[in-house]
Design an enzyme around this catalytic site. Sequence first.
Site, mmCIF file in Angstrom:
data_model
loop_
_atom_site.group_PDB
_atom_site.id
_atom_site.type_symbol
_atom_site.label_atom_id
_atom_site.label_comp_id
_atom_site.label_asym_id
_atom_site.label_seq_id
_atom_site.Cartn_x
_atom_site.Cartn_y
_atom_site.Cartn_z
ATOM 1 C CD GLU A 1 44.463 44.603 45.456
ATOM 2 O OE1 GLU A 1 44.051 44.263 44.328
ATOM 3 O OE2 GLU A 1 45.506 45.249 45.652
ATOM 4 N NE ARG B 1 34.057 43.197 36.375
ATOM 5 C CZ ARG B 1 34.981 43.274 37.326
ATOM 6 N NH1 ARG B 1 35.857 42.301 37.488
ATOM 7 N NH2 ARG B 1 35.048 44.319 38.120
ATOM 8 C CE LYS C 1 38.408 46.607 44.289
ATOM 9 N NZ LYS C 1 38.965 45.684 45.277
HETATM 10 P P1 ATP Z 1 37.961 46.259 40.571
HETATM 11 O O1 ATP Z 1 38.213 45.829 39.159
HETATM 12 O O2 ATP Z 1 36.813 47.191 40.742
HETATM 13 O O3 ATP Z 1 39.185 46.702 41.313
HETATM 14 P P2 ATP Z 1 38.323 43.638 41.570
HETATM 15 O O4 ATP Z 1 37.738 42.500 40.863
HETATM 16 O O5 ATP Z 1 39.768 43.848 41.362
HETATM 17 O O6 ATP Z 1 37.469 44.930 41.284
HETATM 18 P P3 ATP Z 1 38.485 42.417 44.136
HETATM 19 O O7 ATP Z 1 38.606 43.057 45.455
HETATM 20 O O8 ATP Z 1 39.631 41.635 43.627
HETATM 21 O O9 ATP Z 1 38.090 43.575 43.121
HETATM 22 O O10 ATP Z 1 37.162 41.552 44.070
HETATM 23 C C1 ATP Z 1 36.806 40.609 45.022
HETATM 24 C C2 ATP Z 1 35.895 39.608 44.394
HETATM 25 O O11 ATP Z 1 34.740 40.246 43.880
HETATM 26 C C3 ATP Z 1 36.571 38.903 43.247
HETATM 27 O O12 ATP Z 1 36.310 37.522 43.323
HETATM 28 C C4 ATP Z 1 35.942 39.501 42.034
HETATM 29 O O13 ATP Z 1 35.900 38.589 40.975
HETATM 30 C C5 ATP Z 1 34.542 39.878 42.532
HETATM 31 N N1 ATP Z 1 34.006 41.005 41.775
HETATM 32 C C6 ATP Z 1 34.591 42.194 41.554
HETATM 33 N N2 ATP Z 1 33.850 42.956 40.750
HETATM 34 C C7 ATP Z 1 32.748 42.241 40.430
HETATM 35 C C8 ATP Z 1 31.591 42.480 39.630
HETATM 36 N N3 ATP Z 1 31.419 43.622 38.972
HETATM 37 N N4 ATP Z 1 30.668 41.498 39.545
HETATM 38 C C9 ATP Z 1 30.818 40.348 40.208
HETATM 39 N N5 ATP Z 1 31.882 40.056 40.984
HETATM 40 C C10 ATP Z 1 32.843 40.990 41.099
HETATM 41 MG MG MG Z 2 40.966 41.985 41.821
#
Ligand code: ATP
Ligand code: MG
Length: 560
Positions: A35, A260, A270
Amino acid sequence: MTASSEYRDFVRQIVEDDLASGKWGGRVHTRFPPEPNGYLHIGHAKSICLNFGIAKEYGGKCNLRFDDTNPEKEDVEYVDSIMEDVRWLGFDWEDRLFYASDYFEQLYQWAELLIRREKAYVCSLSLEEIRSGRGTPSEPGTDSPWRSRSVDENLDLFRRMRAGEFPEGAHVLRARIDMAHKHMLLRDPIMYRIRYAEHHRTGNKWCIYPTYDYTHGQSDSLEQITHSICTLEFENHRPLYDWYCEALGIHHPQQIEFNRLNLTYTMMSKRRLLLLVQEGFVSGWDDPRMPTICGLRRRGYTPESIRAFVAYVGVTKNNATMDMVVLENHLREDLNRNAARRMAVLNPLKVVITNYPEDQCDELDAINNPENPAAGSRKVPFSRELFIEQEDFMEDPPKKFFRLGPGREVRLRWAYFITCTEVIKDSSGKIVEIRCTYDPATKGGDAPDGRKVKATLHWVSARHTVKADVRLYDHLFVREDPDEVADPALDWKSNLNPASLQVVTGAMLEPSLASAVVGDRFQFERLGYFCVDRETTADRLVFNRSVTLKDAWAKEQAKG
Ligand code: ATP
Ligand code: MG
């Protein structure tokens, strides 16, 4: 395809089983779906390496798709940075760059289809009423009074929602599933909400926006994804992912969840990283203390070290926190092999070699990297006035201090043995200079008579130095788990490390470093690995310490 004897994580095992059974007709197609509401962090690197890595290993494809359904929080700045970071990590989406917002019209048409199939309805309860009507895991929810609206009424209202006839919050579109479903997320989830927000790509074209759940699986489906790999927190969304694909009767990828990545002394949210930027705790998203990809890049991390770290960490079904030292060790390993050695003095102490002629200068041979003979050697100048590190001299050394002191002999790296003969102090008693003699017979660093010294010091020739500012970093947080607070009145911000950045101005570097350019990486002997910062200008070199030579724990162990 990987060799059959190699260990495979459970995701790769699924992919191989599917290839063997012909489930997807021999296709492997993954995607990385960020995102664009912030910069990517090291956790995302794990997802990137997994998705792009699997595609590469099994002759498949991986798309980059921006999951941009939340106009208020998203921005093109983030879109651009994400593309830069994925490329820098070494991956290529070729011509497969997609945006969920490109599917808004299709998603809308599918929503109308679900209305016609009596699988969706316009609900006019407030968000609060919807939430409280959902029940709890142990109690069923209650049906919305709007649940039995006719298809025609639903279509009419939904079209008028799109046309902008209603204020935000007046209506939502919900899936008609089951208000008593054992999965809370399937109790008539929201598909669309009204938002008068400008979207960074579609502008003001839309005033209704689809939810993540209503968007994600269908986007995967449209792109003919085979394996939709995501993190464990989406496990309970999977039944809904499946429900939408089934209800629409479209290509139905398999969602697979993995753990994760979490690291000690930092955080991966984020939202919180944005707060650190907005509130000025760090200088920006690429502050070298940040766990962001751009922060790590600026800190001096290589894409190779991050990929090696992610491969080492692996994928499982168990969330755990990885020690930051493991990440740092992967960088050390890479730079030990690939970074040229140089000499730099951070806290200079002047040394005068009294038996060395004033107008003389030696050009001594120094090996660039003992781990890599191909890196060759360079010349370092030696002259009468030198700098050594203040902490390498003690006037009254304790028992375990083996470096320079009055009457002691030590080796200067690549140069000569020197012996301290005199200590010069200012009126306050501070040591300002030391005087030494050198032994010309020890040129190159060995004594022909075989005598030994207990220490080898790094040094630079005073009149040949290049000055620099050097930034030394410590952990961003003082606790392994930043959420652990002693006092419940405090929050994670109270664990920010006030000493996470130390700036050394006026460090003295050997002259060969004058030509260093932004991004160059070196080992400064005995001090660690350093990288030229992007704030370097024509008259001011700035270095970041990427990592020390050994981690603090290993140092403690070595001291015994
Ligand atoms: P945040 O919680 O920091 O906003 P998010 O998961 O909402 O992170 P996205 O932009 O939706 O952020 O993530 C893109 C991809 O990266 C998704 O498939 C998510 O599952 C993966 N991802 C995000 N954080 C991690 C992590 N700590 N370890 C592994 N994969 C991750
Ligand atoms: Mg997300």
